[in-house]
Design a protein around this motif. Structure first.
Motif, PDB file in Angstrom:
ATOM      1  N   HIS A 297       8.895 -31.712 -96.424  1.00  0.00           N
ATOM      2  CA  HIS A 297       8.097 -32.143 -95.286  1.00  0.00           C
ATOM      3  C   HIS A 297       6.674 -31.625 -95.478  1.00  0.00           C
ATOM      4  CE1 HIS A 297      11.451 -33.762 -93.027  1.00  0.00           C
ATOM      5  NE2 HIS A 297      12.137 -32.659 -93.289  1.00  0.00           N
ATOM      6  N   GLU A 298       5.709 -32.491 -95.279  1.00  0.00           N
ATOM      7  CA  GLU A 298       4.317 -32.073 -95.457  1.00  0.00           C
ATOM      8  C   GLU A 298       3.955 -31.003 -94.433  1.00  0.00           C
ATOM      9  OE1 GLU A 298      -0.089 -34.001 -96.173  1.00  0.00           O
ATOM     10  OE2 GLU A 298       1.397 -35.163 -95.050  1.00  0.00           O
ATOM     11  N   VAL A 299       3.178 -30.028 -94.880  1.00  0.00           N
ATOM     12  CA  VAL A 299       2.680 -28.961 -94.010  1.00  0.00           C
ATOM     13  C   VAL A 299       1.171 -29.126 -93.894  1.00  0.00           C
ATOM     14  CG1 VAL A 299       2.560 -26.476 -93.604  1.00  0.00           C
ATOM     15  CG2 VAL A 299       4.522 -27.442 -94.832  1.00  0.00           C
ATOM     16  N   VAL A 300       0.705 -29.430 -92.700  1.00  0.00           N
ATOM     17  CA  VAL A 300      -0.732 -29.623 -92.483  1.00  0.00           C
ATOM     18  C   VAL A 300      -1.322 -28.531 -91.599  1.00  0.00           C
ATOM     19  CG1 VAL A 300      -0.614 -32.110 -92.844  1.00  0.00           C
ATOM     20  CG2 VAL A 300      -0.285 -31.185 -90.538  1.00  0.00           C
ATOM     21  N   ASP A 301      -0.468 -27.677 -91.050  1.00  0.00           N
ATOM     22  CA  ASP A 301      -0.937 -26.559 -90.240  1.00  0.00           C
ATOM     23  C   ASP A 301       0.207 -25.562 -90.121  1.00  0.00           C
ATOM     24  OD1 ASP A 301      -2.629 -25.013 -88.740  1.00  0.00           O
ATOM     25  OD2 ASP A 301      -2.201 -26.025 -86.842  1.00  0.00           O
ATOM     26  N   ALA A 302      -0.117 -24.302 -89.977  1.00  0.00           N
ATOM     27  CA  ALA A 302       0.913 -23.270 -89.829  1.00  0.00           C
ATOM     28  C   ALA A 302       0.267 -22.028 -89.228  1.00  0.00           C
ATOM     29  CB  ALA A 302       1.551 -22.931 -91.184  1.00  0.00           C
ATOM     30  N   PRO A 303       1.001 -21.298 -88.395  1.00  0.00           N
ATOM     31  CA  PRO A 303       0.447 -20.073 -87.805  1.00  0.00           C
ATOM     32  C   PRO A 303       0.178 -19.019 -88.866  1.00  0.00           C
ATOM     33  CG  PRO A 303       2.783 -20.265 -87.307  1.00  0.00           C
ATOM     34  CD  PRO A 303       2.379 -21.559 -87.931  1.00  0.00           C
ATOM     35  N   THR A 304      -0.786 -18.160 -88.567  1.00  0.00           N
ATOM     36  CA  THR A 304      -1.142 -17.099 -89.517  1.00  0.00           C
ATOM     37  C   THR A 304      -0.341 -15.815 -89.295  1.00  0.00           C
ATOM     38  OG1 THR A 304      -2.943 -16.338 -88.073  1.00  0.00           O
ATOM     39  CG2 THR A 304      -3.492 -17.990 -89.764  1.00  0.00           C
ATOM     40  N   ALA A 305       0.324 -15.692 -88.148  1.00  0.00           N
ATOM     41  CA  ALA A 305       1.004 -14.434 -87.822  1.00  0.00           C
ATOM     42  C   ALA A 305       2.020 -14.016 -88.883  1.00  0.00           C
ATOM     43  CB  ALA A 305       1.664 -14.541 -86.448  1.00  0.00           C
ATOM     44  N   PRO A 306       2.885 -14.919 -89.409  1.00  0.00           N
ATOM     45  CA  PRO A 306       3.849 -14.470 -90.430  1.00  0.00           C
ATOM     46  C   PRO A 306       3.173 -13.928 -91.692  1.00  0.00           C
ATOM     47  CG  PRO A 306       4.529 -16.582 -89.513  1.00  0.00           C
ATOM     48  CD  PRO A 306       3.133 -16.322 -89.027  1.00  0.00           C
ATOM     49  N   VAL A 307       2.001 -14.443 -92.008  1.00  0.00           N
ATOM     50  CA  VAL A 307       1.240 -13.959 -93.163  1.00  0.00           C
ATOM     51  C   VAL A 307       0.645 -12.585 -92.868  1.00  0.00           C
ATOM     52  CG1 VAL A 307      -0.800 -14.400 -94.577  1.00  0.00           C
ATOM     53  CG2 VAL A 307       0.762 -16.281 -94.000  1.00  0.00           C
ATOM     54  N   GLU A 308       0.061 -12.463 -91.705  1.00  0.00           N
ATOM     55  CA  GLU A 308      -0.596 -11.208 -91.326  1.00  0.00           C
ATOM     56  C   GLU A 308       0.413 -10.082 -91.144  1.00  0.00           C
ATOM     57  OE1 GLU A 308      -2.522 -12.824 -87.962  1.00  0.00           O
ATOM     58  OE2 GLU A 308      -4.297 -13.494 -89.084  1.00  0.00           O
ATOM     59  N   GLU A 309       1.640 -10.434 -90.730  1.00  0.00           N
ATOM     60  CA  GLU A 309       2.680  -9.408 -90.591  1.00  0.00           C
ATOM     61  C   GLU A 309       3.021  -8.747 -91.926  1.00  0.00           C
ATOM     62  OE1 GLU A 309       5.881 -11.487 -88.798  1.00  0.00           O
ATOM     63  OE2 GLU A 309       4.939 -11.578 -86.811  1.00  0.00           O
ATOM     64  N   LEU A 310       2.764  -9.452 -93.030  1.00  0.00           N
ATOM     65  CA  LEU A 310       2.975  -8.882 -94.367  1.00  0.00           C
ATOM     66  C   LEU A 310       1.738  -8.148 -94.876  1.00  0.00           C
ATOM     67  CD1 LEU A 310       4.889 -11.856 -96.080  1.00  0.00           C
ATOM     68  CD2 LEU A 310       5.845  -9.648 -95.361  1.00  0.00           C
ATOM     69  N   GLY A 311       0.726  -8.043 -94.039  1.00  0.00           N
ATOM     70  CA  GLY A 311      -0.503  -7.374 -94.436  1.00  0.00           C
ATOM     71  C   GLY A 311      -1.406  -8.239 -95.296  1.00  0.00           C
ATOM     72  N   LEU A 312      -1.224  -9.547 -95.241  1.00  0.00           N
ATOM     73  CA  LEU A 312      -1.979 -10.479 -96.072  1.00  0.00           C
ATOM     74  C   LEU A 312      -3.092 -11.142 -95.268  1.00  0.00           C
ATOM     75  CD1 LEU A 312       1.095 -12.201 -97.759  1.00  0.00           C
ATOM     76  CD2 LEU A 312      -0.383 -10.467 -98.795  1.00  0.00           C
ATOM     77  N   VAL A 313      -4.115 -11.569 -95.981  1.00  0.00           N
ATOM     78  CA  VAL A 313      -5.214 -12.324 -95.402  1.00  0.00           C
ATOM     79  C   VAL A 313      -5.020 -13.790 -95.766  1.00  0.00           C
ATOM     80  CG1 VAL A 313      -7.714 -12.673 -95.364  1.00  0.00           C
ATOM     81  CG2 VAL A 313      -6.779 -10.349 -95.576  1.00  0.00           C
ATOM     82  N   PRO A 314      -4.970 -14.693 -94.790  1.00  0.00           N
ATOM     83  CA  PRO A 314      -4.796 -16.115 -95.111  1.00  0.00           C
ATOM     84  C   PRO A 314      -5.831 -16.600 -96.120  1.00  0.00           C
ATOM     85  CG  PRO A 314      -4.547 -15.769 -92.753  1.00  0.00           C
ATOM     86  CD  PRO A 314      -5.008 -14.454 -93.335  1.00  0.00           C
ATOM     87  N   GLY A 315      -5.348 -17.287 -97.154  1.00  0.00           N
ATOM     88  CA  GLY A 315      -6.222 -17.812 -98.190  1.00  0.00           C
ATOM     89  C   GLY A 315      -6.623 -16.817 -99.251  1.00  0.00           C
TER      90      GLY A 315
END
Length: 382
Positions: A179-197
């Motif tokens: 399924h194409e992903v065109v948007d997604a929340p950043t919280a799951p990324v930030e919870e790992l201590g990561l910066v989106p992008g």
């Protein structure tokens, strides 16, 4: 009345296990929308009676199997085939995912039950199984290939292999989808201590044929300015897992296995780069899912990956050339943008579930026609 399709060979729906289950779910829902009566066999742990329920318009046959591993899988497959044969009526068609118990597919063939079989990705060639299990898998592959009415290959290379052994007429190429992903929340990324992008990802089984060690070595060869997130269960006791961890710099993150689809969608969508080291296996669902999220891809250079990801992504053969390729790609934002756009374009062209569902429906109609049946839905002949 619409035709009935019985989907066998997976753990069932909703998908919570792997690529076959995801395919069964999405193909089943597509066929439901086209007017088919869809029955999916589902494996449940423990003891209990076989029951039937409804999930999103798909009929589920819930079969309990207390054994785990290959013994449990074999027993489940045999139980479901027996059940499907008892319930079979003229005009039904089967869709079987996998050939690991291909010997059982001889049974419906003797009853002239039309059966479309997804032949997986030459599973018997994987060295991790050992020579005895490789031999068993090869024998089951040949049996399934001989008795299936339509044989599905998930990649043109697999299709060529199947045609060489089983002839051209019965083989169709149908890939896995996403399924194409065109948007997604950043919280799951930030919870790992990561910066989106500002991170790269690897998602695969931690085994040598997926080149995880080479990827980690290349990433760790110099400072990259962002972390590499290696998703998967890396234990302490496995020698290969230990070697991967030992090769990792402090810019490599091991978050463990991530099973929640929402978290994985966010992790993929916000990734600056996807690294894919698979060396065998046809069309890989993880690669398709990364492309559906618009990820630029650097993949192992082989005919499986180059066909899937296309000519505008990048490819490596080993740790040394990957290290240099990472230098170039990570320093060139515009190149990564072009690669990401090419990934999404390639996904739209080949890997949507609508396209794949229509191709499976065509295969089912073909199998029915070869057994002298006509598909009744919407008045279209098989």
């Amino acid at each position: 009345m619409p035709s009935t399709v019985r989907i066998l060979g997976t753990h069932g729906v909703p998908a919570a296990y792997g690529g076959f289950e995801t395919a069964a779910e999405n193909v089943g829902l597509y066929l439901r929308d086209q007017g088919w009566n869809v029955i999916v066999y589902c494996q449940l742990p423990g003891e209990g009676p076989t029951t039937v329920d409804d999930w999103n318009g798909l009929q589920r046959v819930l079969v309990h199997e207390p054994r785990e591993g290959w013994k449990g899988t074999s027993a489940f497959d045999l139980t479901t085939i027996r059940h499907a044969m008892r319930e079979h009526i003229d005009g039904d068609v089967w869709l079987t995912f996998g050939y690991n118990t291909g010997v059982f597919d001889v049974i419906p063939r003797l009853r002239r039950i039309p059966n479309v079989i997804n032949m997986d990705g030459m599973e018997w060639t994987r060295k991790r199984w050992g020579i005895v299990k490789q031999g068993i898998l090869l024998a089951n592959e040949r049996l399934a290939g001989w008795v299936g009415d339509v044989l599905i290959a998930d990649h043109p290379v697999i299709a060529t292999y199947l045609r060489r052994h089983f002839g051209t007429r019965r083989v169709q190429t149908i890939t896995y989808g996403a399924h194409e992903v065109v948007d997604a929340p950043t919280a799951p990324v930030e919870e790992l201590g990561l910066v989106p992008g500002r991170y790269a990802t690897v998602v695969c089984r931690p085994i040598p044929e997926n080149s995880v060690l080479e990827i980690v070595q290349a990433w760790s060869a110099t400072s990259r300015g962002m972390p590499l997130v290696v998703v998967g269960p890396y234990g302490e006791d496995d020698p290969y897992h230990a070697a991967v961890r030992a090769a990792a710099s402090d810019e490599v993150l091991f978050p463990g296995a991530i099973f929640e689809p929402e978290r994985m969608r966010s992790l993929r969508f916000h990734s600056a780069l996807y690294l894919h080291g698979h060396t065998v296996g046809g069309t890989n669902p993880s690669l398709v899912e990364a492309m559906a999220a618009g990820n630029p891809v650097i993949a192992h250079d082989n005919s499986y990956n180059t066909w899937v990801a296309g000519p505008d992504n990048a490819y490596f053969t080993g740790a040394d050339d990957l290290a240099g390729l990472l230098d170039d790609v990570l320093s060139d934002d515009s190149r990564r943008q072009r690669m990401g756009a090419a990934s999404r374009d390639r996904f739209h062209a080949e890997f949507t579930w609508t396209k794949i569902g229509a191709e499976y429906e065509k295969a089912l109609r073909t199998a029915l026609a070869r057994r002298g049946h006509t598909h009744q839905q919407t008045g279209v002949n098989a």
